[in-house]
Design a protein around this motif. Structure first.
Motif, PDB file in Angstrom:
ATOM      1  N   UNK A  93       0.618  -1.131  -0.011  1.00 34.53           N
ATOM      2  CA  UNK A  93       0.211  -0.097  -0.025  1.00 34.53           C
ATOM      3  C   UNK A  93       0.809   1.213   0.159  1.00 34.53           C
ATOM      4  N   UNK A  94       2.017   1.284   0.711  1.00 34.50           N
ATOM      5  CA  UNK A  94       3.016   2.285   0.581  1.00 34.50           C
ATOM      6  C   UNK A  94       3.548   2.467  -0.816  1.00 34.50           C
TER       7      UNK A  94
ATOM      8  N   UNK B 137       1.786   6.740   5.218  1.00 30.93           N
ATOM      9  CA  UNK B 137       2.918   6.647   5.798  1.00 30.93           C
ATOM     10  C   UNK B 137       2.840   7.395   7.128  1.00 30.93           C
ATOM     11  N   UNK B 138       2.681   6.764   8.089  1.00 36.67           N
ATOM     12  CA  UNK B 138       2.568   7.380   9.671  1.00 36.67           C
ATOM     13  C   UNK B 138       3.687   8.242   9.966  1.00 36.67           C
TER      14      UNK B 138
ATOM     15  N   UNK C 129       8.661   8.523   6.940  1.00 39.28           N
ATOM     16  CA  UNK C 129       7.544   9.348   7.191  1.00 39.28           C
ATOM     17  C   UNK C 129       7.085  10.007   6.176  1.00 39.28           C
ATOM     18  N   UNK C 130       5.772  10.592   6.171  1.00 38.91           N
ATOM     19  CA  UNK C 130       4.775  11.015   5.103  1.00 38.91           C
ATOM     20  C   UNK C 130       5.774  12.371   4.526  1.00 38.91           C
ATOM     21  N   UNK C 131       6.305  13.186   5.075  1.00 39.93           N
ATOM     22  CA  UNK C 131       6.782  14.720   4.431  1.00 39.93           C
ATOM     23  C   UNK C 131       8.276  14.010   3.727  1.00 39.93           C
TER      24      UNK C 131
ATOM     25  N   UNK D  84       8.820  11.241   2.491  1.00 38.66           N
ATOM     26  CA  UNK D  84       8.415  10.563   1.138  1.00 38.66           C
ATOM     27  C   UNK D  84       8.236  11.627  -0.041  1.00 38.66           C
ATOM     28  N   UNK D  85       7.319  12.516   0.424  1.00 39.31           N
ATOM     29  CA  UNK D  85       6.844  13.519  -0.517  1.00 39.31           C
ATOM     30  C   UNK D  85       8.300  14.295  -1.167  1.00 39.31           C
ATOM     31  N   UNK D  86       8.940  14.880  -0.340  1.00 36.54           N
ATOM     32  CA  UNK D  86      10.186  15.617  -0.670  1.00 36.54           C
ATOM     33  C   UNK D  86      11.177  14.716  -1.477  1.00 36.54           C
ATOM     34  N   UNK D  87      11.577  13.369  -0.809  1.00 35.58           N
ATOM     35  CA  UNK D  87      12.467  12.503  -1.787  1.00 35.58           C
ATOM     36  C   UNK D  87      11.969  12.304  -3.230  1.00 35.58           C
ATOM     37  N   UNK D  88      10.610  12.072  -3.251  1.00 34.23           N
ATOM     38  CA  UNK D  88      10.176  11.842  -4.666  1.00 34.23           C
ATOM     39  C   UNK D  88      10.211  13.066  -5.566  1.00 34.23           C
TER      40      UNK D  88
END
Length: 178
Positions: A83-84, A127-128, A134-136, A138-142
């Motif tokens: 799911x992640x 992504x808790x 963590x969620x932030x 993941x967004x920044x890395x992608x």
């Protein structure tokens, strides 16, 4: 007081000239080559993703799923939960589409922005905070690996600029595609 200032100035200039001499003796070119070699070694070892650096916005997407192949590999390797992986893939796909959208078409830009907001919200659901990914982050890395060349970064900036003056709200309901 003047003696202290003079002594500190001399110390500073001596340190600065020593640093300059060391820099000149190593040469800028060798430092750049060393950095490039280090990055290449880290990519070979799997410590860094091997990113597509072609001079195109789209990059290579051999399977035509809307996500660059290098980012697909990265997502599959880093995120172990299915799911992640789906949430990260949803964001990577819409981010790639945002780079390619016609920036003059305000309706298409707004639609891409809404899809982007949904994808980010999906990541925040899957992504808790408190986990290694963590969620932030993941967004920044992608975002970082998607905009890894000058031309891609400029397209992202153009997309962001095309959104000037728009209002975006947090979506309600189901935000994940799968």
């Amino acid at each position: 007081m003047k003696i202290k200032i003079l002594a500190l100035s001399i110390l500073f200039l001596t340190t600065l000239s020593a640093c300059q001499s060391e820099y000149e003796s190593t040469g800028k070119h060798s430092e750049t080559a060393t950095f490039t070699e280090q990055v290449s070694k880290m990519e070979d070892a799997g410590e860094l993703p091997r990113l597509d650096r072609t001079d195109t916005v789209a990059g290579i997407d051999a399977d035509d799923n809307g996500i660059r192949d290098d980012i697909d590999v990265y997502i599959g390797r880093i995120y172990t939960s299915e799911e992640q992986q789906k949430a990260a893939s949803q964001f990577a796909k819409i981010l790639q589409a945002s780079l390619l959208v016609n920036k003059e078409d305000k309706i298409a830009v707004k639609a891409a922005s809404i899809a982007n907001t949904k994808a980010i919200t999906c990541i925040f659901d899957k992504f808790p905070n408190g986990e290694a990914s963590n969620n932030e982050s993941v967004v920044q890395y992608i975002l970082g690996i998607t905009t890894n060349t000058k031309i891609r970064l400029l397209e992202y900036v153009a997309f962001d600029k095309a959104l000037d003056g728009t209002v975006i709200s947090i979506p309600n309901g189901e935000v994940c595609d799968e």
